[in-house]
Design a protein around this motif. Sequence first.
Motif, PDB file in Angstrom:
ATOM      1  N   LYS A  25      36.085  66.261  12.900  1.00  0.00           N
ATOM      2  CA  LYS A  25      36.081  66.912  14.120  1.00  0.00           C
ATOM      3  C   LYS A  25      34.382  67.016  14.674  1.00  0.00           C
ATOM      4  O   LYS A  25      34.438  66.499  15.882  1.00  0.00           O
ATOM      5  CB  LYS A  25      36.473  68.368  14.359  1.00  0.00           C
ATOM      6  N   ASP A  26      33.450  67.066  13.790  1.00  0.00           N
ATOM      7  CA  ASP A  26      32.010  66.749  14.367  1.00  0.00           C
ATOM      8  C   ASP A  26      31.729  65.439  14.828  1.00  0.00           C
ATOM      9  O   ASP A  26      30.905  65.273  15.600  1.00  0.00           O
ATOM     10  CB  ASP A  26      30.979  67.450  13.326  1.00  0.00           C
ATOM     11  N   ALA A  27      32.269  64.628  14.225  1.00  0.00           N
ATOM     12  CA  ALA A  27      32.002  63.350  14.435  1.00  0.00           C
ATOM     13  C   ALA A  27      32.472  62.861  15.921  1.00  0.00           C
ATOM     14  O   ALA A  27      32.043  62.272  16.709  1.00  0.00           O
ATOM     15  CB  ALA A  27      32.631  62.210  13.250  1.00  0.00           C
ATOM     16  N   VAL A  28      33.865  63.298  16.106  1.00  0.00           N
ATOM     17  CA  VAL A  28      34.359  63.065  17.315  1.00  0.00           C
ATOM     18  C   VAL A  28      33.738  63.676  18.079  1.00  0.00           C
ATOM     19  O   VAL A  28      33.519  63.174  19.397  1.00  0.00           O
ATOM     20  CB  VAL A  28      35.777  63.609  17.090  1.00  0.00           C
ATOM     21  N   LYS A  29      33.187  64.997  18.109  1.00  0.00           N
ATOM     22  CA  LYS A  29      32.417  65.490  19.205  1.00  0.00           C
ATOM     23  C   LYS A  29      31.067  64.855  19.398  1.00  0.00           C
ATOM     24  O   LYS A  29      30.811  64.613  20.696  1.00  0.00           O
ATOM     25  CB  LYS A  29      32.087  66.978  18.612  1.00  0.00           C
ATOM     26  N   THR A  30      30.439  64.308  18.539  1.00  0.00           N
ATOM     27  CA  THR A  30      29.392  63.530  18.578  1.00  0.00           C
ATOM     28  C   THR A  30      29.470  62.266  19.308  1.00  0.00           C
ATOM     29  O   THR A  30      29.104  61.766  20.383  1.00  0.00           O
ATOM     30  CB  THR A  30      28.592  63.225  17.281  1.00  0.00           C
ATOM     31  N   ILE A  70      38.540  58.038  22.530  1.00  0.00           N
ATOM     32  CA  ILE A  70      38.164  58.584  21.304  1.00  0.00           C
ATOM     33  C   ILE A  70      39.224  59.338  20.802  1.00  0.00           C
ATOM     34  O   ILE A  70      39.750  60.225  21.442  1.00  0.00           O
ATOM     35  CB  ILE A  70      37.034  59.480  21.530  1.00  0.00           C
ATOM     36  N   SER A  71      39.417  59.142  19.308  1.00  0.00           N
ATOM     37  CA  SER A  71      40.764  60.088  18.904  1.00  0.00           C
ATOM     38  C   SER A  71      39.986  60.592  17.493  1.00  0.00           C
ATOM     39  O   SER A  71      39.263  60.040  16.942  1.00  0.00           O
ATOM     40  CB  SER A  71      41.919  59.286  18.414  1.00  0.00           C
ATOM     41  N   LEU A  72      40.572  62.009  17.331  1.00  0.00           N
ATOM     42  CA  LEU A  72      40.630  62.794  15.950  1.00  0.00           C
ATOM     43  C   LEU A  72      41.908  62.122  15.103  1.00  0.00           C
ATOM     44  O   LEU A  72      42.767  62.698  15.176  1.00  0.00           O
ATOM     45  CB  LEU A  72      40.224  64.081  16.261  1.00  0.00           C
ATOM     46  N   ARG A  73      41.677  61.143  14.413  1.00  0.00           N
ATOM     47  CA  ARG A  73      42.819  60.498  13.541  1.00  0.00           C
ATOM     48  C   ARG A  73      42.256  59.885  12.177  1.00  0.00           C
ATOM     49  O   ARG A  73      41.122  59.309  12.326  1.00  0.00           O
ATOM     50  CB  ARG A  73      43.612  59.544  14.408  1.00  0.00           C
ATOM     51  N   GLU A  74      42.971  60.035  11.503  1.00  0.00           N
ATOM     52  CA  GLU A  74      42.626  59.197  10.203  1.00  0.00           C
ATOM     53  C   GLU A  74      42.928  57.802  10.435  1.00  0.00           C
ATOM     54  O   GLU A  74      43.777  57.404  11.195  1.00  0.00           O
ATOM     55  CB  GLU A  74      43.531  59.789   9.070  1.00  0.00           C
ATOM     56  N   ASP A  75      42.487  56.715   9.673  1.00  0.00           N
ATOM     57  CA  ASP A  75      42.553  55.277   9.708  1.00  0.00           C
ATOM     58  C   ASP A  75      44.082  54.887   9.847  1.00  0.00           C
ATOM     59  O   ASP A  75      44.228  54.230  10.919  1.00  0.00           O
ATOM     60  CB  ASP A  75      42.091  54.662   8.504  1.00  0.00           C
TER      61      ASP A  75
END
Length: 179
Positions: free
Chosen positions: A73-78, A94-99
Motif C-alpha cells: 500500500k505504501d508503494a502504491v501511495k508513493t 496504478i494498481s494495488l495487486r500482486e504480480d
Amino acid sequence: MRIISGLYKGRKLNRVNKSTTRETADMVREAVFQMVEIDPSDIILDLFGGSGAYALEAISRGAKFAYISDHDKDAVKTIYKNAEALECMSQVEISLREDFKMLKKLEHIKFDKSFIDPPYLYPSYDKLLSVLSNQTSKNGLVIVETEKKTVLKDIYHDLIKIKEKTYGIKKISIYKKEQ
C-alpha cells in the motif's frame, strides 16, 4: 532519486522509504535506459513498481501508457504521489495487486517493455517470465532486475535473453520476444 531524461528530466521522485522496498539507483536506471529505447507507441508494464521510477522514466521518454502495480500500500501511495507530481496521471494506471493477479487482470494486453524488479529472494522468476512471454508484443522487451547471484534461463518460451550486465550487487537481464 530523479527522472533522468525526457519531458520530466531532473524532477525528483518520492521514495517508498521501507526496508521491504529496494529502490533502483539512478545510475542503474540510466544504464538500463541506455540499453532500452522507448518508442512513442510503447505500452509499459512496471510489475513491482516501488516508487514507479521505471514506468515514470519511460513516460518521461515518450512512452504512450504505463501499467504500474505493487502489492504494498505504501508503494502504491508513493507511485500516485509521483505520477501526480509529474502531472502524467492520464498516461498511467496504478494498481494495488500482486504480480500474477495483475497479469491476469491485464491478460488481454501485449506489453512493449516490461520492467520486473521483485524482491531479491523472489521465488517465481521462471513462472513469471513464462507467463510474460504470452503478454509481450512481437520484438518487445522484458527487463529483469535481480541480485547478481540469481541465475535465469536464456530462453522462456519465445523470450530470449539478449543482454546481461552486473552493477554492484544487481544484475540486469534483458529478454526479447522472438517469433
